[in-house]
Write a protein that holds these residues in place. Structure first.
Motif, PDB file in Angstrom:
ATOM      1  N   LEU A  80       0.835  -1.202   0.000  1.00 41.95           N
ATOM      2  CA  LEU A  80       0.000   0.000   0.000  1.00 41.95           C
ATOM      3  C   LEU A  80       0.871   1.254   0.000  1.00 41.95           C
ATOM      4  CD1 LEU A  80      -2.847   1.207   0.158  1.00 41.95           C
ATOM      5  CD2 LEU A  80      -2.685   1.012   2.651  1.00 41.95           C
ATOM      6  N   SER A  81       1.866   1.267   0.851  1.00 42.41           N
ATOM      7  CA  SER A  81       2.783   2.404   0.931  1.00 42.41           C
ATOM      8  C   SER A  81       3.522   2.590  -0.397  1.00 42.41           C
ATOM      9  CB  SER A  81       3.763   2.162   2.079  1.00 42.41           C
ATOM     10  OG  SER A  81       4.724   3.171   2.158  1.00 42.41           O
ATOM     11  N   CYS A  82       3.976   1.494  -0.966  1.00 50.97           N
ATOM     12  CA  CYS A  82       4.700   1.534  -2.237  1.00 50.97           C
ATOM     13  C   CYS A  82       3.797   2.054  -3.358  1.00 50.97           C
ATOM     14  CB  CYS A  82       5.219   0.143  -2.557  1.00 50.97           C
ATOM     15  SG  CYS A  82       6.301   0.055  -3.985  1.00 50.97           S
ATOM     16  N   ARG A  83       2.568   1.587  -3.377  1.00 48.36           N
ATOM     17  CA  ARG A  83       1.645   2.048  -4.415  1.00 48.36           C
ATOM     18  C   ARG A  83       1.319   3.534  -4.261  1.00 48.36           C
ATOM     19  NH1 ARG A  83      -2.220  -3.083  -5.574  1.00 48.36           N
ATOM     20  NH2 ARG A  83      -0.844  -4.004  -7.127  1.00 48.36           N
ATOM     21  N   TYR A  84       1.298   4.006  -3.025  1.00 51.35           N
ATOM     22  CA  TYR A  84       1.105   5.442  -2.819  1.00 51.35           C
ATOM     23  C   TYR A  84       2.269   6.204  -3.455  1.00 51.35           C
ATOM     24  CZ  TYR A  84       0.134   9.906  -0.631  1.00 51.35           C
ATOM     25  OH  TYR A  84      -0.150  11.237  -0.436  1.00 51.35           O
ATOM     26  N   TYR A  85       3.481   5.734  -3.233  1.00 49.33           N
ATOM     27  CA  TYR A  85       4.654   6.366  -3.842  1.00 49.33           C
ATOM     28  C   TYR A  85       4.578   6.307  -5.367  1.00 49.33           C
ATOM     29  CZ  TYR A  85       9.510   6.785  -5.421  1.00 49.33           C
ATOM     30  OH  TYR A  85      10.646   7.137  -6.085  1.00 49.33           O
ATOM     31  N   LEU A  86       4.118   5.196  -5.910  1.00 49.99           N
ATOM     32  CA  LEU A  86       4.050   5.021  -7.357  1.00 49.99           C
ATOM     33  C   LEU A  86       2.932   5.820  -8.020  1.00 49.99           C
ATOM     34  CD1 LEU A  86       4.686   1.181  -7.472  1.00 49.99           C
ATOM     35  CD2 LEU A  86       6.221   2.965  -8.365  1.00 49.99           C
ATOM     36  N   ASP A  87       2.051   6.389  -7.226  1.00 48.05           N
ATOM     37  CA  ASP A  87       0.944   7.182  -7.761  1.00 48.05           C
ATOM     38  C   ASP A  87       1.407   8.635  -7.920  1.00 48.05           C
ATOM     39  OD1 ASP A  87      -1.409   8.451  -8.411  1.00 48.05           O
ATOM     40  OD2 ASP A  87      -2.448   7.945  -6.552  1.00 48.05           O
ATOM     41  N   PRO A  88       1.718   9.078  -9.140  1.00 49.70           N
ATOM     42  CA  PRO A  88       2.255  10.428  -9.316  1.00 49.70           C
ATOM     43  C   PRO A  88       1.257  11.531  -8.966  1.00 49.70           C
ATOM     44  CG  PRO A  88       1.796   9.441 -11.445  1.00 49.70           C
ATOM     45  CD  PRO A  88       1.555   8.375 -10.409  1.00 49.70           C
ATOM     46  N   GLY A  89      -0.013  11.183  -8.882  1.00 55.47           N
ATOM     47  CA  GLY A  89      -1.030  12.179  -8.576  1.00 55.47           C
ATOM     48  C   GLY A  89      -1.532  12.085  -7.153  1.00 55.47           C
ATOM     49  N   ASP A  90      -0.701  11.586  -6.233  1.00 53.66           N
ATOM     50  CA  ASP A  90      -1.138  11.468  -4.852  1.00 53.66           C
ATOM     51  C   ASP A  90      -1.324  12.860  -4.238  1.00 53.66           C
ATOM     52  OD1 ASP A  90       1.522  12.266  -4.296  1.00 53.66           O
ATOM     53  OD2 ASP A  90       2.170  10.214  -3.981  1.00 53.66           O
ATOM     54  N   GLU A  91      -1.441  12.960  -2.955  1.00 54.08           N
ATOM     55  CA  GLU A  91      -1.804  14.216  -2.283  1.00 54.08           C
ATOM     56  C   GLU A  91      -0.978  15.412  -2.764  1.00 54.08           C
ATOM     57  OE1 GLU A  91      -3.485  17.117  -0.004  1.00 54.08           O
ATOM     58  OE2 GLU A  91      -4.270  15.149  -0.491  1.00 54.08           O
ATOM     59  N   GLU A  92       0.315  15.268  -2.802  1.00 51.74           N
ATOM     60  CA  GLU A  92       1.205  16.326  -3.297  1.00 51.74           C
ATOM     61  C   GLU A  92       1.845  15.750  -4.549  1.00 51.74           C
ATOM     62  OE1 GLU A  92       2.785  19.947  -3.501  1.00 51.74           O
ATOM     63  OE2 GLU A  92       1.757  19.437  -1.664  1.00 51.74           O
ATOM     64  N   GLY A  93       1.385  16.128  -5.722  1.00 53.21           N
ATOM     65  CA  GLY A  93       1.855  15.538  -6.970  1.00 53.21           C
ATOM     66  C   GLY A  93       3.368  15.416  -7.031  1.00 53.21           C
ATOM     67  N   ASP A  94       3.851  14.195  -7.163  1.00 49.07           N
ATOM     68  CA  ASP A  94       5.285  13.924  -7.134  1.00 49.07           C
ATOM     69  C   ASP A  94       6.067  14.760  -8.138  1.00 49.07           C
ATOM     70  OD1 ASP A  94       4.639  12.011  -5.255  1.00 49.07           O
ATOM     71  OD2 ASP A  94       5.003  10.309  -6.570  1.00 49.07           O
ATOM     72  N   LEU A  95       5.520  14.901  -9.318  1.00 47.58           N
ATOM     73  CA  LEU A  95       6.247  15.558 -10.397  1.00 47.58           C
ATOM     74  C   LEU A  95       5.784  16.986 -10.655  1.00 47.58           C
ATOM     75  CD1 LEU A  95       6.321  12.518 -12.840  1.00 47.58           C
ATOM     76  CD2 LEU A  95       8.030  13.171 -11.127  1.00 47.58           C
ATOM     77  N   SER A  96       4.897  17.476  -9.803  1.00 42.55           N
ATOM     78  CA  SER A  96       4.381  18.825 -10.026  1.00 42.55           C
ATOM     79  C   SER A  96       4.783  19.813  -8.938  1.00 42.55           C
ATOM     80  CB  SER A  96       2.853  18.778 -10.143  1.00 42.55           C
ATOM     81  OG  SER A  96       2.282  18.292  -8.951  1.00 42.55           O
ATOM     82  N   SER A  97       5.551  19.372  -7.963  1.00 44.26           N
ATOM     83  CA  SER A  97       5.922  20.248  -6.857  1.00 44.26           C
ATOM     84  C   SER A  97       7.312  19.894  -6.342  1.00 44.26           C
ATOM     85  CB  SER A  97       4.900  20.101  -5.717  1.00 44.26           C
ATOM     86  OG  SER A  97       5.365  20.708  -4.549  1.00 44.26           O
ATOM     87  N   VAL A  98       8.016  20.892  -5.867  1.00 45.45           N
ATOM     88  CA  VAL A  98       9.315  20.653  -5.257  1.00 45.45           C
ATOM     89  C   VAL A  98       9.160  19.805  -3.989  1.00 45.45           C
ATOM     90  CG1 VAL A  98       9.334  22.788  -3.887  1.00 45.45           C
ATOM     91  CG2 VAL A  98      11.490  21.774  -4.625  1.00 45.45           C
ATOM     92  N   PHE A  99       7.972  19.827  -3.408  1.00 43.61           N
ATOM     93  CA  PHE A  99       7.689  19.036  -2.210  1.00 43.61           C
ATOM     94  C   PHE A  99       6.934  17.752  -2.547  1.00 43.61           C
ATOM     95  CE2 PHE A  99       7.681  23.548  -0.922  1.00 43.61           C
ATOM     96  CZ  PHE A  99       8.818  23.523  -0.127  1.00 43.61           C
ATOM     97  N   GLY A 100       6.951  17.353  -3.797  1.00 40.91           N
ATOM     98  CA  GLY A 100       6.137  16.247  -4.282  1.00 40.91           C
ATOM     99  C   GLY A 100       6.373  14.906  -3.630  1.00 40.91           C
TER     100      GLY A 100
END
Length: 143
Positions: free
Chosen positions: A99-119
């Motif tokens: 579950l934790s890994c899939r959260y990381y793999l979801d680029p659109g999670d709470e703070e978009g991984d690829l859309s923010s410096v804090f992603g």
């Protein structure tokens, strides 16, 4: 121990229920939405991690503000869990790591991984809580 390829989804994991209660409210809904995905093998997760890592690297080449170091630390911790610790984890712990890994793999999670410096900060928070719950605080990431 299970290899993680059983048909039971993560929605039945008691540890996942507990994880949700330990996280800030704004992270609960995105993480809870992933619980309905079926379990998968650790090999599949490792392959997805490698693919996502290449995607992050490619995006970082286009933009200089991604926290690639944090993404690499997350990848390292997940690889340790999946490659060397997996067989020592209970089925419920394996579901929690998935579950934790899939959260990381979801680029659109709470703070978009690829859309923010804090992603990746929210991903580190989820991973760190997971590590605490499976008694592996030695792998925690400083954010």
């Amino acid at each position: 121990m299970s290899n993680g390829a059983d048909a039971v989804g993560m929605e039945h994991s008691k540890l996942a229920d507990e994880l949700l209660t330990h996280l800030p409210e704004h992270l609960r809904a995105p993480l809870a939405s992933l619980r309905h995905l079926p379990s998968c093998s650790r090999e599949d997760l490792l392959a997805e991690l490698e693919c996502y890592s290449r995607h992050i690297d490619a995006e970082a080449n286009r933009r200089g503000d991604l926290d690639v170091e944090l993404a690499e630390e997350l990848l390292r911790a997940y690889k340790i869990l999946l490659q060397t610790q997996w067989d020592d984890l209970s089925t419920d712990q394996q579901h929690l790591v998935q579950l934790s890994c899939r959260y990381y793999l979801d680029p659109g999670d709470e703070e978009g991984d690829l859309s923010s410096v804090f992603g990746f900060d929210d991903d580190a928070l989820v991973l760190n809580q997971t590590l605490e719950m499976i008694s592996r605080p030695d792998l925690k990431i400083l954010v």
